[in-house]
Structure formats: C-alpha cells, structure tokens
Design an enzyme around this catalytic site. Structure first.
Site, PDB file in Angstrom:
ATOM      1  N   ALA A   1       0.830  -1.205   0.000  1.00 20.84           N
ATOM      2  CA  ALA A   1       0.000   0.000   0.000  1.00 20.84           C
ATOM      3  C   ALA A   1       0.865   1.256   0.000  1.00 20.84           C
ATOM      4  CB  ALA A   1      -0.925  -0.005   1.214  1.00 20.84           C
ATOM      5  N   TYR A   2       1.925   1.232   0.789  1.00 19.84           N
ATOM      6  CA  TYR A   2       2.866   2.355   0.872  1.00 19.84           C
ATOM      7  C   TYR A   2       3.522   2.603  -0.480  1.00 19.84           C
ATOM      8  CZ  TYR A   2       7.124   4.781   2.581  1.00 19.84           C
ATOM      9  OH  TYR A   2       8.153   5.659   2.799  1.00 19.84           O
ATOM     10  N   ALA A   3       4.016   1.533  -1.097  1.00 15.32           N
ATOM     11  CA  ALA A   3       4.694   1.661  -2.376  1.00 15.32           C
ATOM     12  C   ALA A   3       3.736   2.147  -3.465  1.00 15.32           C
ATOM     13  CB  ALA A   3       5.318   0.326  -2.777  1.00 15.32           C
TER      14      ALA A   3
END
Length: 253
Positions: free
Chosen positions: A155-157
């Site tokens: 999700a962060y990436a």
C-alpha cells in the site's frame, strides 16, 4: 554559506524526523521556513531549532489529509513570508501490512495523505512558485517502489509510486513556468526507525548489513543536505528525476 538566503520554503511533516532534518538543512543555508504538521508542540520545537540558526521560522498546524484546507494554508504562508520558493511534500500517514489484511480505509489513507495531499499543495503553490521564476518542489517517495520483495509495503509503495508519476508529469508541464519538480527516495533514522532498531537490535543489524554503504542515513546531514542541493542553483537543470538517498539499496532505471 547562505546559498538559499532570501528564499522561503514550506516543509510538511516538519515536526520531527526527515521533515525536521530537511527544514534544518534549508535553514542552515539561509532559507526562511514554514513548518507544517499536526502537533503544535513538535512544530514549536522545530521552529526553536531553526531560529537558533538565525533563520525565520513559523509553525502552521495542518493535517494534510484535509485537502480542502491546503490552499488556505499555502496562501497564508505566502502572505506571512511575502513569497514562496520551495515546497517539500514530506508528510505521509498510511498503513503497512499484507494486502489481504489491509482495510480499504487504511489503503485509501495512504493516497489521501500522499499523492492527493501533495497534488493539493502543488496546485496551491504553483502561482507562488511561478511568481519567483525559480520555484522548486521536492516530493518524498520510497525505494520500496522498486524493492525486490515489497511484502508488507504494498500500500505504501503504491501511494508513493503515484506520487512519483505525479512529480514527473508536473516537472514537464510546469518547466516553462520556471518550476522544477524532483522526487527523493530517502532512508534515514527517523523516530520510528530509531525506536524499531532499539527494540529489535538483531533484526536491525541484519537490515543494516543489507545497505551497501553499511549505515542508516542521517535526517539532516544525508537527506536534508541533498534537498538543499536539489533546490539550489547548482542543479538548476535537473527536473523530473527520482533520486535514491538510501545508501545504495535501490536502483531507479
């Protein structure tokens, strides 16, 4: 050296960690700094440190997830300081974990505080940066975008990859307006990482061993100084780039 004397920078998430390190480095070169974040106490502490270096600094409470409020904050910064030359989009509040355990709400928050917030700041700052004739934007992304194993960082990436693409597009569309836009993918000893290394010494040692340079970056000396270089005149022909500041861990082709 005061290479940024007379210039004004807005740094989001500047109350601690990488954002604070960037603010300190910019102030060290003579820039005035608008210090943005959610926690007033942390903002005041950063401003105190900046003023100790002789810089003009003002705190602005702002939750970047509230994108509707961002244009007003940017205009207030421009009014308070009389101009705006540099925008650093550092703030981010998302979730980490396996995709099947990620809620839609947590996944969305990464985008709301990442590319959506950065987009709002960039649009609001555009007329101010254009007016200077030499504006600069630095957006913070991550090497997790190109990590060989992005497990728990999906999700962060994803949010940061969107921000990287946004940075490249703005760099091209706004170049004729005298605005440069670059991204950095930093890895530094933020408060969160420091806590993790202190509580997981063996795992931390194994992780550091995977960094080609053999150490974790410093928020001001390694990340902040790189931002100073990016927004300064020495790199005035660089725009649309993603610069890895992670000791050699990632390769952006």
């Amino acid at each position: 050296m005061n290479t940024l004397a007379g210039r004004v920078a807005l740094v989001t998430g500047a109350g601690q960690g990488v954002g604070q390190g960037i603010a300190l480095a910019l102030a060290g070169e003579g820039a005035s700094v608008a210090v943005l974040g959610r926690t007033r106490g942390k903002l005041d502490e950063t401003c105190r440190l900046l003023r100790e270096r002789g810089a003009s600094a003002e705190p602005f409470e702002c939750d970047v997830a509230d994108t509707a409020s961002i244009p007003g904050v940017v205009d207030e910064v421009g009014s308070r300081f009389g101009r705006l030359d540099i925008l650093v989009n550092n703030a981010y509040s998302g979730a980490f974990g396996p995709l099947l355990e990620m809620s839609d709400k947590d996944f969305a928050r990464g985008f709301e505080t990442g590319p959506f917030a950065a987009f709002a700041f960039m649009k609001a700052a555009h007329p101010h940066l254009k007016a200077t004739g030499d504006g600069s934007i630095v957006n913070l992304v991550t090497s997790a975008m190109v990590r060989w194993d992005p497990t728990t960082y999906g999700a962060y990436a994803a949010a940061k990859q969107a921000l990287r693409s946004l940075s490249r597009t703005a760099a091209v569309e706004w170049a004729r307006d005298g605005i440069r836009v670059n991204a950095i993918a930093p890895h530094a000893l933020s408060p969160g990482l420091k806590w993790w290394t202190e509580h997981n010494p063996e795992e931390a040692a194994e992780f550091v061993a995977t960094i080609p340079m053999g150490r974790i970056g410093e928020c001001e000396e390694d990340i902040g100084r790189a931002v100073v270089a990016l927004v300064g005149s020495d790199l005035r022909y660089l725009t649309g780039a993603t610069v890895p500041l992670d000791g050699g861990q990632a390769f952006f082709g």
